[in-house]
Design an enzyme around this catalytic site. Structure first.
Site, PDB file in Angstrom:
ATOM      1  N   CYS A 116      37.815  36.636 145.001  1.00 45.69           N
ATOM      2  CA  CYS A 116      36.818  36.417 144.311  1.00 45.69           C
ATOM      3  C   CYS A 116      36.496  35.627 143.994  1.00 45.69           C
ATOM      4  O   CYS A 116      36.827  34.269 144.732  1.00 45.69           O
ATOM      5  CB  CYS A 116      36.253  37.952 144.169  1.00 45.69           C
ATOM      6  SG  CYS A 116      37.379  38.624 142.388  1.00 45.69           S
ATOM      7  N   SER A 117      35.792  34.959 142.597  1.00 44.33           N
ATOM      8  CA  SER A 117      35.279  33.908 141.929  1.00 44.33           C
ATOM      9  C   SER A 117      35.843  34.149 140.441  1.00 44.33           C
ATOM     10  O   SER A 117      35.124  34.181 139.847  1.00 44.33           O
ATOM     11  CB  SER A 117      34.297  33.799 142.191  1.00 44.33           C
ATOM     12  OG  SER A 117      33.364  34.437 141.923  1.00 44.33           O
ATOM     13  N   CYS A 118      37.161  35.214 140.051  1.00 43.87           N
ATOM     14  CA  CYS A 118      37.029  35.151 138.175  1.00 43.87           C
ATOM     15  C   CYS A 118      37.443  34.120 138.112  1.00 43.87           C
ATOM     16  O   CYS A 118      38.168  32.990 138.365  1.00 43.87           O
ATOM     17  CB  CYS A 118      38.210  35.802 138.653  1.00 43.87           C
ATOM     18  SG  CYS A 118      38.862  37.702 139.171  1.00 43.87           S
TER      19      CYS A 118
ATOM     20  N   CYS B 257      40.625  32.080 142.197  1.00 37.69           N
ATOM     21  CA  CYS B 257      41.054  33.313 142.152  1.00 37.69           C
ATOM     22  C   CYS B 257      40.886  33.079 143.694  1.00 37.69           C
ATOM     23  O   CYS B 257      40.029  33.282 144.215  1.00 37.69           O
ATOM     24  CB  CYS B 257      39.907  33.565 141.363  1.00 37.69           C
ATOM     25  SG  CYS B 257      39.409  35.500 141.992  1.00 37.69           S
TER      26      CYS B 257
END
Lengths: 194, 84, 93
Positions: A101-103, A98
């Protein structure tokens, strides 16, 4: 100084007190939620992978709708984003990142690992994925295999269905699940027969 | 950004877990969308962004958004901070 | 729905970031790049509005595949990047 520059722990304590007073979020609800979140871990994704390796109907169902397939194994998916499953084959290897962000497919893999959230992983995964996998995980994707990076930018969460490794003929589901690691389901590593 | 990736496991501490849980509970109550959380994180000035840990960015964004949407007021937050 | 699997699309070469605070889920590296629709993923509330707690209309979301060689000239031309992109960020080239 802006009030938002307050130290994180103090900010959390103050926000939690206010949310509790307003009847919005209680301390008990926080503890329950932590327990539920801690219960999601890579073993759940590994169970799905092992079932897919041994049951062709489940494999087809999982590729068509990851959320339903997870629910059919008793994994809590309510309130979670839709889960998509990316099938590795002899011709294509998937790597999930991702960049924005950090999905992460938290319902089936738990909290994202530290490296997954790092700027260096996120940048290098799209810019030079083969070099990243080789240098950081010693994972060599052969030149004959297409490397497909999946940048998880919006409403889905993605997990990789890795290739079943050689040397696992006749293994039962539990034994197969035990060799599937977190990184195998993101595509930074590949399962090996232990 | 082209630096080595730290692939060591880093466990979450109590603060991290609590922030994560508060975010989920606020989302379930439709008081904070994941997109609002992300917007708030992206709005952190660059130098501070790099100084803060992952979940320190989250709590800062959560507070920012709750103030914006009026779920809490700055005055309430200030007095709650003074109490702690 | 404007696009079907296999359609060639270009990501709009737009930079709303330059005009003020926004929240955009279309990565910078793919703006202006041409790729192919893999499949329609569903309709989802527009994150550009959700991010500011505004009423958010549902928008079609697609999985779009780009050859990495089309993004970075020195990249392996046979590899690709697949990204979720909202319809309002896509145009016919």
């Amino acid at each position: 100084m802006s009030i938002l520059e307050t130290d994180g722990s103090r900010l959390l304590a103050a926000v939690a007190v206010l949310l509790d007073r307003k009847g919005l979020v209680s301390d008990e609800a926080i503890r329950e939620r932590i327990a539920l979140t801690d219960a999601a871990e890579p073993a759940q994704g590994a169970r799905m992978v092992a079932r897919a390796w041994t049951d062709p109907d489940f494999r087809a169902a999982m590729l068509a709708d990851g959320t339903q397939a997870a629910e059919s194994l008793g994994i809590m998916m309510r309130g979670m984003p839709p889960l998509g499953v990316l099938e590795n084959t002899a011709a294509v290897h998937h790597l999930v990142v991702c960049t924005l962000c950090s999905c992460y497919p938290r319902a089936v893999l738990g909290y994202p690992p530290f490296w997954y959230k790092s700027a260096s992983f996120r940048a290098r995964a799209v810019r030079n994925p083969r070099e990243l996998l080789a240098s950081e995980w010693k994972t060599i994707v052969p030149a004959s295999v297409k490397l497909r990076v999946v940048d998880s930018t919006a409403d889905y969460r993605w997990m990789v269905l890795p290739l079943r490794p050689a040397g696992t003929d006749g293994w039962d589901e539990a034994r197969l699940a035990a060799i599937v690691r977190e990184g195998d389901m993101i595509g930074v590593t590949c399962p090996v027969a232990a | 950004m082209c630096e080595p990736v730290d692939t060591n496991p880093h466990g979450l501490n109590d603060f991290d877990r609590r922030v994560d849980a508060v975010r989920q509970l606020l989302a379930a109550k439709k008081l904070l969308s994941v997109d609002e959380l992300r917007r708030g994180i992206e709005a952190i000035p660059q130098a501070e962004y790099h100084r803060l840990s992952y979940y320190e960015r989250w709590i800062r964004s959560i507070a920012d958004n709750l103030l914006r949407t009026g779920v809490i007021t700055e005055q309430e937050l200030q007095s709650a901070l003074d109490e702690t | 729905m404007m696009f079907a699997a296999g359609d060639t699309v270009r990501v709009k070469d737009e930079w709303p970031e330059a005009a003020g605070p926004v929240h955009i889920r279309t990565p910078h590296y793919v703006r202006g790049v041409t790729g192919q629709i893999v499949r329609f993923l569903g309709d989802f509330p527009n994150p550009e509005d959700l991010a500011f707690a505004r009423p958010a209309e549902k928008k079609p979301l697609y999985h779009v595949c780009f050859r990495t060689g089309a993004i970075w000239p020195d990249a392996n031309p046979d590899d690709d990047v697949t990204i979720e992109i909202f319809e309002h960020w896509l145009e016919r080239p």
